[in-house]
Design an enzyme around this catalytic site. Structure first.
Site, mmCIF file in Angstrom:
data_model
loop_
_atom_site.group_PDB
_atom_site.id
_atom_site.type_symbol
_atom_site.label_atom_id
_atom_site.label_comp_id
_atom_site.label_asym_id
_atom_site.label_seq_id
_atom_site.Cartn_x
_atom_site.Cartn_y
_atom_site.Cartn_z
ATOM 1 N N ASP B 149 0.902 -0.692 0.436
ATOM 2 C CA ASP B 149 0.134 0.050 -0.030
ATOM 3 C C ASP B 149 0.475 1.217 0.172
ATOM 4 O O ASP B 149 1.484 1.436 0.904
ATOM 5 C CB ASP B 149 -0.805 0.153 1.530
ATOM 6 C CG ASP B 149 -2.139 -1.036 1.208
ATOM 7 O OD1 ASP B 149 -1.549 -1.883 0.998
ATOM 8 O OD2 ASP B 149 -2.802 -0.782 1.374
ATOM 9 N N LYS B 212 -7.215 3.441 -3.328
ATOM 10 C CA LYS B 212 -6.997 3.211 -2.309
ATOM 11 C C LYS B 212 -7.423 4.913 -1.815
ATOM 12 O O LYS B 212 -6.928 5.720 -1.915
ATOM 13 C CB LYS B 212 -5.827 2.670 -1.183
ATOM 14 C CG LYS B 212 -6.519 2.195 0.368
ATOM 15 C CD LYS B 212 -5.118 1.977 0.120
ATOM 16 C CE LYS B 212 -5.222 1.767 2.576
ATOM 17 N NZ LYS B 212 -4.748 1.237 3.113
ATOM 18 N N LYS B 248 -10.092 0.162 -2.624
ATOM 19 C CA LYS B 248 -10.104 -0.039 -1.436
ATOM 20 C C LYS B 248 -10.301 1.278 -0.862
ATOM 21 O O LYS B 248 -9.657 2.191 -1.366
ATOM 22 C CB LYS B 248 -8.573 -0.220 -0.793
ATOM 23 C CG LYS B 248 -8.786 -0.732 0.717
ATOM 24 C CD LYS B 248 -7.647 -1.323 0.681
ATOM 25 C CE LYS B 248 -6.414 -1.848 2.068
ATOM 26 N NZ LYS B 248 -5.161 -1.709 2.963
#
Lengths: 266, 312
Positions: B149, B212, B248
């Site tokens: 991430d 995300k 996400k």
């Protein structure tokens, strides 16, 4: 109705977290000549959430402060005495209820001395027993007397630091809501007292089974109390019944006694 | 917008000229539609299905300075079997930790199918030189992270240096190797929905596997309208190129009810294809407990208490 003025009719709502919402279900009942909100399972759930949120602050407030706040409740009840009288058997009952609040308010800072103890033990330890509030308490309001009966269960629970959800009586819900209005204008923090009106047969089992309710007062329950106790057993709820009219032991039944061992130092 | 567009490296042009269809977002309409979709009532069997899906799509996250191998081990046990009393509750998709805790997580999750995601690239600010960020990613991959991430450099993005942001994502993607790359936009710092859409397209153009919403380190992290803007960007890329990019949402999704609202939005915007942990994730820590409480409530009929569920 004079001078052609329209009457301002009151809609009796629930009291959850310091606010007066309608039932999320939109349902109402006609009781005592008024439209009264008919709470649903979800309203009961919201009330428990509100009570749980309020419990931390209320239980951590000093006993002295809780006593003062309760006395303030007696003051706000006094100013609404007329409205209360109309919702119960009359002025005499209102006076009894207000006096009862004052009486319990005085107990706030005396509980630990009377209910607690210093215990003799065979070792180099201090051993104290201290009363602590149980947590979130559901109270099934007694039907009669509508106001004083309710106050007799509410005051001892609240003075000890519990947060309560009152399930108003099916037949006389107005006293409970009038009481909520007095609570709302007192200094009792939002969520410490919540009032649900509706059908006890529908709501009592929900509260009895709710895992986040720590005690249930079944003094006002009619019908199948044993069934409620079975539901309450799932998370070992304290099941409370009134035993005396006015007594510190009524407060004690909403408290847990915790014992602390402390080494005696030199 | 076919494939990653050939962008002039280090060349500062207005993004519009390089990424077509960035367009402008109608703020009122997006918020209205997000609020509208959030009203849908999901009950009984459908609710249980959605809650189990939310668990399967969950990245169980702990990103704190006080994280220890012990805490991560406990979290891993929870990831594999969220409800100790009910083996029917599925495992979560992944554990999300800081790089130093990857080995601890790897060890506990071996053979379970639960993936290990690690934040990297100078998380959460991203305000470090590229070399440091790449090394961060390489180390995380070397320690066994299945997913990375990364954060974009919001400072560069907001000052219009889009090419820097793009290049960094491309390089990080290279450093990832086989690991999946999720690109964190940190929508609450981007200021406008236009920027959210622009950053989404930029990240997808740079070959991100997932985009995300947030780091979860700031208040006001994931919001329904922000997710909607990102989902629509994903849909546009899919319609134009056929490439499926994952989504996400992370930060601030604490209640089961919210999780269902996010899932409804995914279903309505991208369709059922995206309702899988391969393409949709929810980053959360306390959400799982609330879902477990809801699932047990559906099973037993009684409302539940936090007292009976593990803290982490």
């Amino acid at each position: 109705m004079t001078g052609g003025r329209l009457a301002v009719r009151k809609t009796y709502k629930l009291f959850i977290g310091g606010a007066f919402p309608r039932s999320e279900s939109g349902r109402t009942l006609e009781l005592e000549g008024y439209n009264v909100a008919r709470a649903s399972r979800k309203d009961a759930r919201e009330a428990v959430v509100a009570a749980r949120k309020a419990f931390g602050g209320w239980s951590a407030a000093t006993a002295y402060n809780r006593g003062q706040v309760l006395y303030r409740l007696a003051e706000t009840m006094e100013t609404r005495a007329g409205a209360f009288a109309a919702a119960c058997t009359g002025r005499r009952e209102v006076a009894r209820a207000i006096d009862r609040v004052v009486w319990y308010a005085g107990w706030a800072d005396k509980l630990a001395q009377v209910l607690g103890s210093a215990n003799p033990v065979a070792g180099p330890y201090f051993n104290f027993t201290i009363p602590e509030p149980t947590g979130v308490v559901a109270i099934i309001a007694p039907t009669e007397p509508a106001l004083d009966g309710l106050v007799a269960r509410l005051a001892p629970a609240v003075v000890g630091g519990n947060a309560v959800i009152i399930l108003a009586s099916d037949d006389h819900p107005l006293a409970a809501i009038e009481l909520a209005e007095a609570v709302a204008t007192s200094d009792v923090p939002g969520g410490v007292v919540n009032v649900l009106t509706g059908l006890r047969s529908e709501l009592a089992p929900v509260l009895a089974a709710h895992m986040d309710v720590n005690a249930i007062d079944v003094t006002g329950a009619d019908g199948d109390v044993a069934a409620l106790e079975v539901l309450a057993a799932e998370n070992v709820k304290r099941v409370v019944r009134a035993r005396e009219d006015r007594s510190p032991w009524e407060i004690a039944s909403f408290m847990e006694l915790k014992t602390v061992w402390h080494p005696i130092g030199r | 917008m076919a494939q990653a567009p050939v962008l002039p490296r280090g060349f500062e042009l207005p993004l519009k000229q390089r990424l077509p269809r960035v367009g402008a977002i109608d703020q009122v309409a997006v918020e209205e539609r997000a609020a509208d979709l959030a009203k849908r009532s999901i009950k009984k069997e459908a609710k249980v299905w959605a809650l189990e899906l939310a668990i399967r799509c969950c990245d169980l996250t702990t990103l704190e300075g006080q994280d220890t191998p012990g805490k991560v081990a406990a979290l891993c046990s929870k990831a594999i079997r969220p409800d100790p009393l009910d083996a029917n509750v599925p495992s979560v998709a992944a554990i999300c930790v800081y790089p130093n805790l990857i080995p601890a997580a790897k060890e506990r999750l071996a053979g379970s199918g639960v993936k290990v995601a690690s934040v990297a690239t100078a998380f959460p600010s991203g305000q470090s030189p590229l070399g440091v960020k790449l090394r961060d990613v390489e180390d995380a991959v070397a320690m066994g992270a299945d997913e990375i991430d990364m954060v974009i450099d919001r400072g560069a993005f907001l000052s219009g240096r889009y090419a820097k942001v793009f290049d960094e994502i491309v390089k990080v993607k290279e450093a990832c190797g086989d690991a999946h790359l999720k690109v964190i936009l940190e929508v609450s710092e981007l200021g406008t929905y236009d920027n959210v859409r622009r950053a989404s397209l930029l990240a997808m153009a740079a070959d991100a596997d997932f985009i995300k919403t947030s780091t979860g380190k700031l208040p006001g992290a994931a919001t329904l309208p922000a997710q909607l803007v990102m989902l629509e960007a994903i849909r546009d890329v899919y319609e134009e190129t056929g490439r499926k990019v994952g989504m996400k949402s992370a930060g601030g999704i604490r209640a089961a009810k919210n999780a269902i609202q996010y899932l409804v939005q995914v279903h309505e915007t991208l369709g059922p294809d995206w309702l899988t942990p391969d393409l949709y994730r929810i980053g959360a820590s306390s959400l799982v407990n609330d879902i477990l409480m809801q699932l047990r409530k559906e099973k037993t009929g009684a409302y539940q208490s936090k007292d009976y569920f593990t803290n982490d």
